[in-house]
Design a protein around this motif. Structure first.
Motif, PDB file in Angstrom:
ATOM      1  N   LEU A 355       0.813  -1.212   0.000  1.00 12.79           N
ATOM      2  CA  LEU A 355       0.000   0.000   0.000  1.00 12.79           C
ATOM      3  C   LEU A 355       0.849   1.265   0.000  1.00 12.79           C
ATOM      4  N   LEU A 356       2.107   1.158   0.427  1.00 12.01           N
ATOM      5  CA  LEU A 356       3.002   2.311   0.426  1.00 12.01           C
ATOM      6  C   LEU A 356       3.735   2.390  -0.917  1.00 12.01           C
ATOM      7  N   PRO A 357       4.248   3.571  -1.273  1.00 15.49           N
ATOM      8  CA  PRO A 357       4.977   3.702  -2.545  1.00 15.49           C
ATOM      9  C   PRO A 357       6.172   2.762  -2.591  1.00 15.49           C
ATOM     10  N   ARG A 358       6.286   2.019  -3.691  1.00 15.71           N
ATOM     11  CA  ARG A 358       7.390   1.073  -3.831  1.00 15.71           C
ATOM     12  C   ARG A 358       8.636   1.733  -4.413  1.00 15.71           C
ATOM     13  N   ARG A 359       8.449   2.743  -5.231  1.00 11.57           N
ATOM     14  CA  ARG A 359       9.579   3.439  -5.830  1.00 11.57           C
ATOM     15  C   ARG A 359       9.201   4.904  -6.030  1.00 11.57           C
ATOM     16  N   ALA A 360      10.218   5.721  -6.206  1.00  8.92           N
ATOM     17  CA  ALA A 360       9.989   7.161  -6.340  1.00  8.92           C
ATOM     18  C   ALA A 360       9.196   7.457  -7.609  1.00  8.92           C
ATOM     19  N   ALA A 361       8.241   8.355  -7.474  1.00 11.40           N
ATOM     20  CA  ALA A 361       7.446   8.756  -8.631  1.00 11.40           C
ATOM     21  C   ALA A 361       8.327   9.514  -9.620  1.00 11.40           C
ATOM     22  N   TRP A 385       0.819   6.745   6.301  1.00 11.00           N
ATOM     23  CA  TRP A 385       1.250   6.620   4.906  1.00 11.00           C
ATOM     24  C   TRP A 385       1.764   7.950   4.395  1.00 11.00           C
ATOM     25  N   PHE A 386       2.500   7.870   3.312  1.00 12.78           N
ATOM     26  CA  PHE A 386       2.999   9.048   2.609  1.00 12.78           C
ATOM     27  C   PHE A 386       2.915   8.752   1.125  1.00 12.78           C
ATOM     28  N   ASP A 387       2.946   9.802   0.326  1.00  9.34           N
ATOM     29  CA  ASP A 387       2.837   9.600  -1.113  1.00  9.34           C
ATOM     30  C   ASP A 387       3.386  10.818  -1.837  1.00  9.34           C
ATOM     31  N   VAL A 388       3.909  10.574  -3.033  1.00  6.67           N
ATOM     32  CA  VAL A 388       4.364  11.620  -3.939  1.00  6.67           C
ATOM     33  C   VAL A 388       3.655  11.373  -5.265  1.00  6.67           C
ATOM     34  N   ILE A 389       2.802  12.323  -5.673  1.00  3.56           N
ATOM     35  CA  ILE A 389       1.926  12.112  -6.825  1.00  3.56           C
ATOM     36  C   ILE A 389       2.237  13.158  -7.891  1.00  3.56           C
ATOM     37  N   PRO A 390       2.732  12.742  -9.059  1.00  8.76           N
ATOM     38  CA  PRO A 390       2.934  13.708 -10.149  1.00  8.76           C
ATOM     39  C   PRO A 390       1.591  14.237 -10.637  1.00  8.76           C
ATOM     40  N   VAL A 396       3.612  18.641  -8.480  1.00  9.63           N
ATOM     41  CA  VAL A 396       3.689  17.425  -7.681  1.00  9.63           C
ATOM     42  C   VAL A 396       2.872  17.629  -6.408  1.00  9.63           C
ATOM     43  N   ALA A 397       2.224  16.560  -5.979  1.00  7.19           N
ATOM     44  CA  ALA A 397       1.476  16.579  -4.716  1.00  7.19           C
ATOM     45  C   ALA A 397       2.247  15.771  -3.690  1.00  7.19           C
ATOM     46  N   LEU A 398       2.392  16.310  -2.491  1.00  3.63           N
ATOM     47  CA  LEU A 398       3.021  15.630  -1.356  1.00  3.63           C
ATOM     48  C   LEU A 398       1.944  15.342  -0.328  1.00  3.63           C
ATOM     49  N   VAL A 399       1.849  14.079   0.109  1.00  2.51           N
ATOM     50  CA  VAL A 399       0.779  13.663   1.012  1.00  2.51           C
ATOM     51  C   VAL A 399       1.366  12.888   2.187  1.00  2.51           C
ATOM     52  N   VAL A 400       0.861  13.182   3.377  1.00  2.68           N
ATOM     53  CA  VAL A 400       1.160  12.388   4.567  1.00  2.68           C
ATOM     54  C   VAL A 400      -0.144  12.227   5.332  1.00  2.68           C
ATOM     55  N   GLY A 401      -0.446  10.995   5.751  1.00  2.00           N
ATOM     56  CA  GLY A 401      -1.685  10.746   6.481  1.00  2.00           C
ATOM     57  C   GLY A 401      -1.478   9.764   7.602  1.00  2.00           C
ATOM     58  N   ASP A 402      -2.449   9.713   8.506  1.00  2.00           N
ATOM     59  CA  ASP A 402      -2.376   8.847   9.690  1.00  2.00           C
ATOM     60  C   ASP A 402      -3.782   8.387  10.037  1.00  2.00           C
ATOM     61  N   VAL A 403      -4.034   7.073   9.913  1.00  2.00           N
ATOM     62  CA  VAL A 403      -5.335   6.498  10.258  1.00  2.00           C
ATOM     63  C   VAL A 403      -5.342   6.147  11.740  1.00  2.00           C
ATOM     64  N   VAL A 404      -6.472   6.336  12.396  1.00  2.00           N
ATOM     65  CA  VAL A 404      -6.609   6.012  13.815  1.00  2.00           C
ATOM     66  C   VAL A 404      -6.398   4.523  14.026  1.00  2.00           C
ATOM     67  N   GLY A 405      -5.599   4.163  15.052  1.00  2.00           N
ATOM     68  CA  GLY A 405      -5.431   2.767  15.426  1.00  2.00           C
ATOM     69  C   GLY A 405      -4.276   2.088  14.711  1.00  2.00           C
ATOM     70  N   HIS A 406      -4.152   0.778  14.994  1.00  2.00           N
ATOM     71  CA  HIS A 406      -3.092  -0.040  14.407  1.00  2.00           C
ATOM     72  C   HIS A 406      -3.706  -1.340  13.913  1.00  2.00           C
ATOM     73  N   TYR A 466      -2.138  17.655   2.733  1.00  2.00           N
ATOM     74  CA  TYR A 466      -2.022  17.576   1.276  1.00  2.00           C
ATOM     75  C   TYR A 466      -1.408  18.874   0.777  1.00  2.00           C
ATOM     76  N   ALA A 467      -0.305  18.757   0.037  1.00  2.00           N
ATOM     77  CA  ALA A 467       0.404  19.934  -0.477  1.00  2.00           C
ATOM     78  C   ALA A 467       0.651  19.763  -1.967  1.00  2.00           C
ATOM     79  N   VAL A 468       0.510  20.858  -2.724  1.00  2.00           N
ATOM     80  CA  VAL A 468       0.765  20.859  -4.172  1.00  2.00           C
ATOM     81  C   VAL A 468       1.821  21.916  -4.456  1.00  2.00           C
ATOM     82  N   TYR A 469       2.913  21.502  -5.095  1.00  2.00           N
ATOM     83  CA  TYR A 469       4.012  22.419  -5.417  1.00  2.00           C
ATOM     84  C   TYR A 469       4.129  22.553  -6.930  1.00  2.00           C
TER      85      TYR A 469
END
Length: 721
Positions: A355-361, A385-390, A396-406, A466-469
């Motif tokens: 579910l996490l990025p396997r390689r750099a976008a 999770w984190f993500d880099v989305i072209p 580019v969009a930079l994303v970091v998120g955190d779901v409640v619990g484990h 969520y950030a867009v640069y």
């Protein structure tokens, strides 16, 4: 018979026959003669001895002689330490001291001592009491010896099982559980223990039945010995002869029952052949008794445990075999639990890694690096999770998120939210609008979760940033949903916290989100992270945040080095929460990669736009793309003039692809449709879609941008010759 003034009665000194003692006309008791006393003493089933004041043995019964395998007559006149060398070596000194103390104090103290005779597994307890004469003076000490071997062994077995319950299975690690079994068994039960597990058990896979298998692969999980260095470890793991079906070990595996082995077993004879270089400490210690016990849990055999004795003189008994079976049975359950945990954790981690990025976008807007560390509790997985989305336009969009619990529930929810973010990002939603849509999805996930389900009605709440640069302008637009604010380090400056408008966590619903825009110079560093990085038990969050800013503000040769510095300084070895850190260094598009023109809303400008685009491609050395680009520019600019409005702007970007963008002041959405035979228009976007790899529309507060991407022509490298 005479009676003195004290009331004590006794036979006449010259009488050799039993004399009755009477009370009135009725006889009460018959006093035995010396011969009868001796006969009664000899027939007692327990050893009885009498030591005089000179500490020599004056009297002993037949059971006392049998206990040391010597005639009674040969024992009379001996000191305690002379009766049996083994008795003296292992307990004789304590026996002498006890007799001396009883003679000296004259008190009938309940003194007991355990004596292990050399060459015998028997354990004795001696109860001593003073013997007084008629005047009350201590003349000697009587010793009554009881054989308590079985009672002591039973207590040891119970103590060993009690230790097993406390010490075996302290961790959910297969190897460590096997080591705990071996370490416990050599303390007071066996001299050498090995634990061999099936290879699939060590790997955390399901154990298959040992029946109808061509081969059995074992892994030596643990071995332990009373001798330093385990010289007995020549007992091989997975020997072909040892695990043949007709061997003792093979039969144990097939039947699943514990087995004792005797010296005439061929496998045991091979095992007792010690290599000369390793047998120096084993000269006087040859393996003489072996037990093989299968590790069996929930009906499946997981491996075998081998118990050997060479220093302990006694062979394993049937009771020892039963104890070993109980001990190994408890350990087998712990091993199986550890195996199941290993398998489930590997499955969960595989799910999370997928579910996490396997390689750099593939993008050039930012240089990125990231770190993810799962929590040390539970299965070691969570919802960070984190993500880099072209995005279109080289953004580019930079994303970091955190779901409640484990756990798996959090990881699955994280996967669904991450997929949703990528989908929403693909349609070029602004950060605040994207979080609004994501909030609705979190509410829907929460409603789908049944209250009586396996997750017990857990909420699907989460936080997100969520950030867009945009590398063409250097603008960065951000919005957050209950997430910690990012830290930015500008070139030559210190790190600072970017103040973003607060937003509720995802899943709350009904509250708006707001974006903020910043201009970032080239080579600025943006740090996005989850709360596990700064919120740790026993540490103040504000202090941790200040330390994070200080670490990010330090000079670093690369963002990889800066990322490692932060993780090593702030994250404990076993974090109780997931930690995600995404670090990005911004880049800017220069004149060699970016060109823009403002156009009037006049159809005559279309030809001029085509000419400018062709000239720019020629300057970039992309002559092969001129024809296609002229058609795309012509159609997009014509649409902007016809259906849009001022201002109109044309932009070409040479990035990972060749991008053509046309901006106009209208928010009317273009639609791709198939024109009919006699239609005069409607073929523009269809032509663009057929000539390019992809195209789309994104909206701003003052209009829209229609963009199209085509792959860069392959540039042949010059021949080195």
């Amino acid at each position: 018979m005479s009676r003195d003034g004290t009331g004590r009665a006794g036979p006449p000194p010259d009488s050799g026959e039993p004399t009755p003692v009477t009370a009135g006309d009725r006889p009460l008791v018959s006093v035995p003669s010396d011969e009868e006393r001796s006969r009664i003493l000899d027939q007692l089933p327990v050893p009885v001895a009498y030591f005089g004041r000179d500490m020599v043995l004056a009297l002993a019964n037949r059971a006392a002689g049998e206990s040391v395998d010597r005639p009674v007559a040969s024992l009379l006149g001996l000191l305690p330490g002379e009766i049996e060398p083994g008795l003296y070596l292992e307990g004789g000194k304590g026996l002498v001291e006890a007799i001396e103390r009883v003679l000296r104090t004259g008190q009938a103290e309940p003194y007991e001592t355990q004596l292990t005779m050399k060459g015998s597994e028997h354990i004795w307890q001696a109860a001593m009491s003073p013997v007084r004469d008629a005047a009350g003076e201590v003349q000697g000490v009587s010793v009554v010896i009881l054989d308590t071997t079985e009672q002591v062994r039973a207590r040891r077995r119970l103590a060993l099982l009690n230790k097993a319950g406390m010490r075996i299975g302290s961790t959910l690690d297969v190897g460590r559980t096997a080591e705990e079994l071996a370490e416990l068994a050599v303390e007071d039960f066996a001299d050498f223990v090995t634990v061999d597990l099936l290879s699939e058990v060590v790997a955390g896979d399901e154990a298959r039945s040992v029946l109808h298998r061509d081969s059995i692969n074992f892994h030596r999980a643990a071995q332990c010995s009373v001798l330093e260095g385990c010289p007995e470890s020549v007992v091989a793991v997975g020997d072909t002869h040892a695990y043949e079906p007709d061997s003792v070990v093979g039969r144990t595996l097939i039947k699943g029952e514990p087995t004792r082995m005797v010296l005439d077993d061929a496998a045991l004879r091979r095992w007792t052949t010690i290599e000369p270089a390793r047998s120096q400490s084993m000269r006087d210690h040859r393996i003489h008794s072996v037990m093989v016990v299968p590790l069996k849990a929930r009906g499946i055999i997981l491996g075998t445990t081998l118990f050997c004795r060479h220093r302990t003189p006694g062979a394993f008994s049937a009771a020892d075999l039963q104890l070993a079976a109980e001990l190994v049975s408890r350990a087998a359950v712990c091993v199986d639990n550890a195996r199941r945990y290993t398998r489930e954790r590997a499955t969960a981690l595989a799910l999370q890694r997928s579910l996490l990025p396997r390689r750099a976008a593939r993008q050039r807007a930012v240089e990125v690096t990231a770190r993810y560390l799962p929590n040390a509790d539970g299965a070691g997985i969570g919802g960070d999770w984190f993500d880099v989305i072209p995005l279109s336009g080289a953004r580019v969009a930079l994303v970091v998120g955190d779901v409640v619990g484990h756990g798996l529930h959090a990881a699955a929810t994280m996967g669904r939210l991450r997929t949703a973010v990528r989908t929403l990002a693909d349609v070029d939603l602004a950060p605040d609008e994207l979080l609004t849509q994501l909030d609705d999805l979190a509410l829907a996930l929460d409603r789908e979760q049944p209250a009586d389900g396996p997750e017990g009605g857990q909420v699907a709440g989460a936080t997100c940033l969520y950030a867009v640069y945009d590398p063409a302008t250097g603008h960065c637009t951000m919005a957050r949903a209950g997430h910690p604010e990012p830290v930015v380090t500008r070139p030559g400056g210190s790190a600072e916290l970017l103040r973003l408008p607060p937003g509720p966590p995802l899943g709350v619903g009904g509250l708006p989100f707001e974006s903020a825009e910043f201009e970032l110079p080239e080579n600025s560093r943006i740090a996005l992270y989850t709360d596990g990085l700064i919120e740790t038990a026993g540490r103040d969050t504000a202090q941790a945040l200040a330390e994070l800013r200080d670490l990010l503000g330090r000079p670093a040769r690369s963002i990889e080095e800066a990322c490692d510095t932060v993780m090593e300084s702030l994250v404990t070895e076993h974090p109780n929460d997931d930690v995600a850190l995404l670090l990005a260094r911004t880049r800017r598009l220069d004149a060699d990669h970016y060109a823009s023109w403002d156009l009037p809303s006049d159809p005559a400008v279309v030809s001029d736009a085509r000419r400018r685009a062709a000239a720019q491609l020629a300057a970039w050395g992309l002559d092969d793309a001129v024809f296609t680009t002229e058609l795309v520019v012509s159609e997009l600019v014509t649409n902007a003039i016809r259906y849009g409005g001022d201002p109109i702007r044309l932009r070409l970007i040479r990035d990972t692809a060749l991008i053509c963008e046309v901006f106009d002041g209208s928010s009317t959405a273009p639609h791709l449709r198939r024109a009919r035979m006699l239609d005069e228009g409607g073929r523009g976007l269809l032509l663009v879609a057929s000539l390019t790899e992809r195209w789309g529309t994104r909206y701003t507060g003052t209009g829209k941008t229609i963009w199209a991407e085509q792959p860069l022509p392959v540039v042949e490298e010059p021949d080195p010759a």
